[in-house]
Write an enzyme that holds these catalytic residues in place. Structure first.
Site, PDB file in Angstrom:
ATOM      1  N   LYS A 186       0.574  -1.224  -0.036  1.00 34.80           N
ATOM      2  CA  LYS A 186       0.029  -0.103  -0.054  1.00 34.80           C
ATOM      3  C   LYS A 186       0.880   1.269  -0.075  1.00 34.80           C
ATOM      4  CE  LYS A 186      -4.241  -1.894   0.161  1.00 34.80           C
ATOM      5  NZ  LYS A 186      -4.252  -3.223  -0.276  1.00 34.80           N
TER       6      LYS A 186
HETATM    7  C1  LIG Z   1      -5.331  -4.039   0.331  1.00 32.48           C
HETATM    8  C2  LIG Z   1      -6.870  -3.804   0.243  1.00 32.48           C
HETATM    9  C3  LIG Z   1      -7.734  -4.359   1.486  1.00 32.48           C
HETATM   10  C4  LIG Z   1      -7.448  -5.192   2.592  1.00 32.48           C
HETATM   11  O1  LIG Z   1      -6.122  -4.574   3.337  1.00 32.48           O
HETATM   12  P1  LIG Z   1      -5.022  -5.651   4.217  1.00 32.48           P
HETATM   13  O2  LIG Z   1      -4.428  -4.832   4.932  1.00 32.48           O
HETATM   14  O3  LIG Z   1      -4.396  -6.617   2.988  1.00 32.48           O
HETATM   15  O4  LIG Z   1      -6.008  -6.905   4.860  1.00 32.48           O
HETATM   16  C5  LIG Z   1      -8.923  -3.902   1.493  1.00 32.48           C
HETATM   17  N1  LIG Z   1      -9.659  -3.634   0.465  1.00 32.48           N
HETATM   18  C6  LIG Z   1      -8.744  -2.995  -0.690  1.00 32.48           C
HETATM   19  C7  LIG Z   1      -9.622  -2.047  -1.803  1.00 32.48           C
HETATM   20  C8  LIG Z   1      -7.613  -3.223  -0.512  1.00 32.48           C
HETATM   21  O5  LIG Z   1      -6.867  -2.876  -1.556  1.00 32.48           O
END
Ligand SMILES: *Cc1c(COP(=O)(O)O)cnc(C)c1O
Length: 399
Positions: A186
């Site tokens: 992210k």
């Molecule tokens: C990455 C992501 C998540 C989940 O996040 P994690 O920290 O990997 O559990 C949820 N929604 C979207 C749109 C994402 O890109």
């Protein structure tokens, strides 16, 4: 989505503080921890940066979605309207809550179409989960208006869009709860982590308890704490929070670099009339993690994505064929492959996901390519990329 590209001494120093204190737990150990409260600092600074009253950190973005659903009271048999272009965590969190994901069409923002909500309503609809995909915004003001008019809760999944805004207001702060992720890919990362934000003090208190087995966190004696509710463990560790503190302080630099890189490529691509850019309701609020664009038809989009990657323009995604972000390839959902049985009523209430028809979303995602924007590109790499993009689009225009 490149926070990992710029780890440095800032992250190392923050982590060292925690290791020196010897306390990896975010609660208690007041004497031993030598004043180190990384999770609390991250929460305070994230709330301030997003312009929201409260923030609670947790173990992942998926955990954040689960917490948001729980503290909004979304559970057994409730329906939650979601877009089909998202990450699987969206429907996982809803099904895990015992609720029913109901898919509605997206528009050319690549996010939920506010005009599609009404058609998806039933007497069981409780909430809308809007997902701000690939770094930018849904028509969140219009979605909010529909939710308010229909008495629906609005939960924003801003896991891919931290730092993005609509008319100056941070994504994640429009609905009752907003969710962020700090997983390894992210925009800012802390290894694994997430956060919920809200302006509602009561929901924040519930989130705080729910994410730590229902503890009320009153006083500093764990054994004497009350359990106002049954919760779960969605805690973040101090080590992860420490990395997050350093990364959050880099967010504005990250956004500035992404925006510069994206603008350079976008300007070059604008010369090709077959290219249409993703609709951005507020271009100034784009976090610019991706450059998403549409070609006239699926055949050209599929071919161009392949040609771009082959020409060295890596990180070009054709979501329609890959199994990450679009309903079309989610066979496990279509066949309801689960580890343990779902609550019985879910089998009655869930639609047959293999038969869900979303022709407008298919048409949009079928024509869309998203190009990842990185921080670490040197000027000559960026120029080489632009040259390769011109070459591929030029050939497409002739062919
Ligand atoms: C990455 C992501 C998540 C989940 O996040 P994690 O920290 O990997 O559990 C949820 N929604 C979207 C749109 C994402 O890109």
């Amino acid at each position: 989505m490149p926070g990992f590209e710029i780890f440095g001494d800032e992250e190392r120093r923050q982590v060292q503080d925690v290791l020196d204190s010897g306390v990896l737990f975010r609660y208690g150990f007041d004497a031993a921890r030598q004043g180190q409260w990384k999770a609390q600092i991250f929460e305070r600074e994230l709330a301030a940066r997003m312009g929201v009253a409260h923030c609670h950190l947790c173990s992942s973005g998926t955990a954040a979605l689960s917490i948001a659903l729980a503290v909004c009271g979304v559970g057994a048999g409730d329906e939650v309207i979601v877009p089909p272009f998202t990450f699987v965590a969206t429907f996982e969190a809803i099904l895990t809550a015992g609720a029913v994901p109901v898919f509605a069409e997206i528009d050319e923002t690549l996010c939920l179409d506010p005009g599609a909500i009404e058609a998806a309503l039933t007497p069981r609809t409780k909430a809308v989960m809007a997902v701000h995909m690939c770094g930018a915004m849904a028509r969140i003001d219009e979605i909010k208006t529909v939710c308010d008019r229909k008495g629906l809760l609005l939960i924003e999944d801003s896991c891919q869009s931290i730092g993005a805004s609509f008319q100056g207001k941070a994504l994640g702060t429009f609905g009752q709860m907003g969710c962020y992720s700090f997983d390894p890919v992210k925009t800012i990362t802390c290894g694994e982590g997430g956060a919920v934000v809200t302006d509602d003090a009561q929901r924040h208190a519930l989130a705080h308890a729910y994410a730590d087995h229902g503890h009320d966190h009153i006083g500093n004696d764990r054994g004497a704490e009350g359990h106002p509710i049954i919760g779960y463990n969605y805690r973040i560790s101090e080590l992860n929070a420490a990395v997050g503190v350093a990364q959050l302080r880099k967010l504005d630099t990250i956004l500035a670099t992404q925006r510069t890189h994206k603008a350079a490529i976008r300007d070059a691509m604008a010369a090709y009339p077959q290219v249409r850019f993703r609709c951005l309701p507020d271009p100034a609020g784009d976090s610019a993690t991706f450059l998403s664009f549409m070609l006239p038809d699926a055949e050209r989009a599929r071919h161009t994505a392949r040609a771009l990657n082959a020409a060295g323009v890596d990180g070009c995604f054709y979501w329609y064929d890959n199994n990450w972000h679009y309903l079309r390839q989610w066979q496990h959902l279509k066949q309801m492959h689960v580890a343990a049985k779902l609550p019985a009523q879910l089998y009655d209430y869930c639609p047959n996901y293999s038969r869900v028809a979303l022709p407008r979303s298919d048409a949009i995602i079928g024509r869309t390519i998203s190009m990842q924007i990185k921080l670490s590109w040197r000027p000559e790499q960026l120029q080489a990329r632009i040259a390769a993009v011109r070459q591929v689009l030029g050939e497409m225009a002739q062919g």
